[in-house]
Design a protein around this motif. Sequence first.
Motif, PDB file in Angstrom:
ATOM      1  N   ASN A  37       7.538  -3.984  10.126  1.00 56.42           N
ATOM      2  CA  ASN A  37       6.628  -3.946   8.989  1.00 56.42           C
ATOM      3  C   ASN A  37       5.985  -5.299   8.706  1.00 56.42           C
ATOM      4  OD1 ASN A  37       7.052  -1.123   7.465  1.00 56.42           O
ATOM      5  ND2 ASN A  37       9.013  -1.789   8.294  1.00 56.42           N
ATOM      6  N   ALA A  38       6.108  -6.261   9.639  1.00 55.75           N
ATOM      7  CA  ALA A  38       5.551  -7.589   9.416  1.00 55.75           C
ATOM      8  C   ALA A  38       4.025  -7.518   9.322  1.00 55.75           C
ATOM      9  CB  ALA A  38       5.973  -8.524  10.559  1.00 55.75           C
ATOM     10  N   PRO A  39       3.413  -8.398   8.512  1.00 56.69           N
ATOM     11  CA  PRO A  39       4.052  -9.382   7.635  1.00 56.69           C
ATOM     12  C   PRO A  39       4.672  -8.711   6.409  1.00 56.69           C
ATOM     13  CG  PRO A  39       1.687  -9.432   7.315  1.00 56.69           C
ATOM     14  CD  PRO A  39       1.937  -8.477   8.436  1.00 56.69           C
ATOM     15  N   CYS A  40       5.835  -9.207   5.999  1.00 56.55           N
ATOM     16  CA  CYS A  40       6.537  -8.610   4.874  1.00 56.55           C
ATOM     17  C   CYS A  40       7.426  -9.656   4.230  1.00 56.55           C
ATOM     18  CB  CYS A  40       7.353  -7.405   5.323  1.00 56.55           C
ATOM     19  SG  CYS A  40       8.722  -7.833   6.421  1.00 56.55           S
ATOM     20  N   ILE A  41       8.021  -9.263   3.125  1.00 58.15           N
ATOM     21  CA  ILE A  41       8.938 -10.125   2.389  1.00 58.15           C
ATOM     22  C   ILE A  41      10.290  -9.440   2.342  1.00 58.15           C
ATOM     23  CG2 ILE A  41       9.500 -11.054   0.107  1.00 58.15           C
ATOM     24  CD1 ILE A  41       6.557 -11.550  -0.332  1.00 58.15           C
ATOM     25  N   SER A  53       0.832  -1.193   0.000  1.00 58.20           N
ATOM     26  CA  SER A  53       0.000   0.000   0.000  1.00 58.20           C
ATOM     27  C   SER A  53       0.856   1.228   0.000  1.00 58.20           C
ATOM     28  CB  SER A  53      -0.939  -0.006   1.217  1.00 58.20           C
ATOM     29  OG  SER A  53      -0.183  -0.059   2.380  1.00 58.20           O
ATOM     30  N   ASP A  54       0.231   2.340  -0.397  1.00 57.73           N
ATOM     31  CA  ASP A  54       0.972   3.583  -0.518  1.00 57.73           C
ATOM     32  C   ASP A  54       1.365   4.169   0.816  1.00 57.73           C
ATOM     33  OD1 ASP A  54       0.780   3.446  -3.202  1.00 57.73           O
ATOM     34  OD2 ASP A  54      -0.962   4.761  -3.388  1.00 57.73           O
ATOM     35  N   ASN A  55       0.621   3.857   1.851  1.00 54.35           N
ATOM     36  CA  ASN A  55       0.867   4.527   3.128  1.00 54.35           C
ATOM     37  C   ASN A  55       1.922   3.838   3.970  1.00 54.35           C
ATOM     38  OD1 ASN A  55      -0.518   2.242   3.740  1.00 54.35           O
ATOM     39  ND2 ASN A  55      -2.157   3.234   4.899  1.00 54.35           N
ATOM     40  N   GLN A  56       2.527   2.814   3.472  1.00 53.14           N
ATOM     41  CA  GLN A  56       3.547   2.107   4.250  1.00 53.14           C
ATOM     42  C   GLN A  56       4.890   2.698   3.916  1.00 53.14           C
ATOM     43  OE1 GLN A  56       2.604  -1.788   2.923  1.00 53.14           O
ATOM     44  NE2 GLN A  56       1.618  -2.363   4.804  1.00 53.14           N
ATOM     45  N   GLU A  57       5.538   3.293   4.895  1.00 53.83           N
ATOM     46  CA  GLU A  57       6.836   3.911   4.725  1.00 53.83           C
ATOM     47  C   GLU A  57       7.809   3.290   5.714  1.00 53.83           C
ATOM     48  OE1 GLU A  57       7.628   5.918   2.437  1.00 53.83           O
ATOM     49  OE2 GLU A  57       5.672   6.432   1.643  1.00 53.83           O
ATOM     50  N   PRO A  58       9.071   3.334   5.458  1.00 53.92           N
ATOM     51  CA  PRO A  58      10.043   2.765   6.392  1.00 53.92           C
ATOM     52  C   PRO A  58      10.043   3.494   7.710  1.00 53.92           C
ATOM     53  CG  PRO A  58      11.120   4.024   4.667  1.00 53.92           C
ATOM     54  CD  PRO A  58       9.684   3.942   4.302  1.00 53.92           C
ATOM     55  N   GLU A  59      10.247   2.732   8.780  1.00 55.53           N
ATOM     56  CA  GLU A  59      10.166   3.294  10.116  1.00 55.53           C
ATOM     57  C   GLU A  59      11.281   4.278  10.406  1.00 55.53           C
ATOM     58  OE1 GLU A  59       7.864   2.871  12.364  1.00 55.53           O
ATOM     59  OE2 GLU A  59       6.645   1.575  11.158  1.00 55.53           O
ATOM     60  N   ASN A  60      12.490   3.962   9.927  1.00 53.64           N
ATOM     61  CA  ASN A  60      13.624   4.803  10.259  1.00 53.64           C
ATOM     62  C   ASN A  60      14.107   5.640   9.092  1.00 53.64           C
ATOM     63  OD1 ASN A  60      14.651   2.857   8.650  1.00 53.64           O
ATOM     64  ND2 ASN A  60      16.412   2.357   9.940  1.00 53.64           N
TER      65      ASN A  60
END
Length: 655
Positions: free
Chosen positions: A264-268, A2-9
Amino acid sequence: MSDNQEPENGNGGNGGGNPWMKSLMIWGGIFLALLLAVSLFGGPREAPGTAILYSDFKDKVAEGSVAEVKIAPDRISGVLKNEERFVTTPVPGDVNLTTQLEEAGVEYTGTQPEQMNVLLVVLIQALPFLLILGIAFFALRQVQKGGGAGGAMGFGKSKAKLLTEKQGRVTFDDVAGIDEAREELQEIVEFLKDPQRFSKLGGQIPKGALLVGSPGTGKTLLARAIAGEARVPFFTISGSDFVEMFVGVGASRVRDMFEQAKKNAPCIVFIDEIDAVGRHRGNGVGNSNDEREQTLNQLLVEMDGFEANEGIIIIAATNRPDVLDPALLRPGRFDRQVVVPIPDIDGREKILAVHMKKVPLAPDVNPRTIARGTPGFSGADLANLVNEAALLAARRNKRLVAMQEFEDAKDKVMMGSERRSMVMTEDEKKMTAYHEAGHAIVAVHEEASDPIHKATIIPRGRALGMVMRLPERDNYSYHRDKMHANLSVSMGGRVAEEIIFGHDKVSSGASSDIQYATDLARNMVTKWGMSDKLGPLQYESSQEGYLGMGQTTRTMAGAETNKLIDQEIKDLVEGAHKRATDLLSTHEDQLHLLAQAMLEYETLTGDEIKTLLEDGKIDRPDAPSGPIPVQPSQGSSIPKAGKRFGGGGEAPQGA
């Protein structure tokens, strides 16, 4: 994804902006603040005047040309009647100055010595310390936030990039030709969509999948398609990104990568070219505590240690699974090894259809025909083929890409670019024509040989001429009779030179043919057990490599056996030479006919060669109406020359 998922750091994302630009703006603001403080605390400044001697000042007072004077202990300033300002330094002990000023009618006043503002003095003195503190603050800030993967202090931070739909969503519709691999990975997609469906029955999804295949078969694209289908975050990193010259940095990056993945789990997490870090431990140079092995140990612990990484699926890709450490391949880490093969004809047709969607096609383009003529092409090769065809059409100012552009692009990819600017003498052209005609005639009369696709005497790539053969269908194994046929075809060019031009006029053009024949014969004897004297035994083993790429071999035989191996290889090649000699001697008239046709047309297709040998002429608009005249060549027709390129193969090195 999704577009709203950005890296935490901030790693891999765009929301953090440019940190260097932010720092530049901060220091620019500090500098402007200092300038403002100087302007505020410095106070107004009186315009300076012309410096004059004290004696001149006294003379001007006596003359009555001074209008106003300000007297300070360390200086005297004033204005003349002509409005000119002046300044001078008083002489100590001159007590008569005020009396002289009164007598001359000059207005005068006393002032205190000019003193610098206390705040300004403190600010100027503290400026170096403020600068040092600012640099220390900046360095500490970089350390605390890690500086990102590329920051000044970010050695131990992961370089994994988080891809979102902003970078383009890839699904299984974009992956074609590898249906079996897609089916094996479909279960991972289903788990990421609905984990409870598997966990309620006690099943566990594989923690890792290793994609194995030749370069260009679509391993990376397949991994992105899994993330795109499941709409989960997709971290990508290369195996070489873990390895640094500092011991412990790679292990730190592995830990940081899994920390990001847990948030960010679940993730690949996709690790490309994992063989760069996952090589078998203990085989490298140096002790067992080097950087690469520490990185591999940390990766093994993170994938299947005491702490579970729920919802994190590791997908790795390599084309060299034989060099990977066994601990990395065991169940619990990479539970599945998914082979991503070279596509067959149906797969190639589907891959071409995917790439042709972006290209305006002419009505005569048939993907099935192109797929039939490109055996052994990977997905990347087919993408390059479509791109080359589009570039050729643009170069020819066409609005649509026609079948002719695809044929020309296929020849360019398979045989190299034409070098029409290369100047060859008539004798060299003649040598090349007979050399390639020798290959073609032997291929026509060897029943097990693949049919001829095209023969040319136009230099392409590093070759001065070429006979391209294509199989009628995809081959997954080769039989003994076909190997002997290939040996004979490889000797055809050399034999044709010997028959037509004589033993002394044989050129170096068969160098690549001889190398191919020697390698094929060696494999037949030492690997495939096709020697009656040596039996079905393997005498050479591969140390590294996969699918024949970057492969080195080690002989597993004694001195006497090695002599026998060399003799068997020699017998195979010399036997192929004799078979080619018998065929070309029997069909020498066809050899002359085909050579003359190649001199006339330069390039002939397989069908044209077949028609020429059957009817004695070629059905072309520019072909002569009657049979092509055959003029047998004699060895004396080739003048003696110095160093030159070979007739049908690569240009000799150093010639």
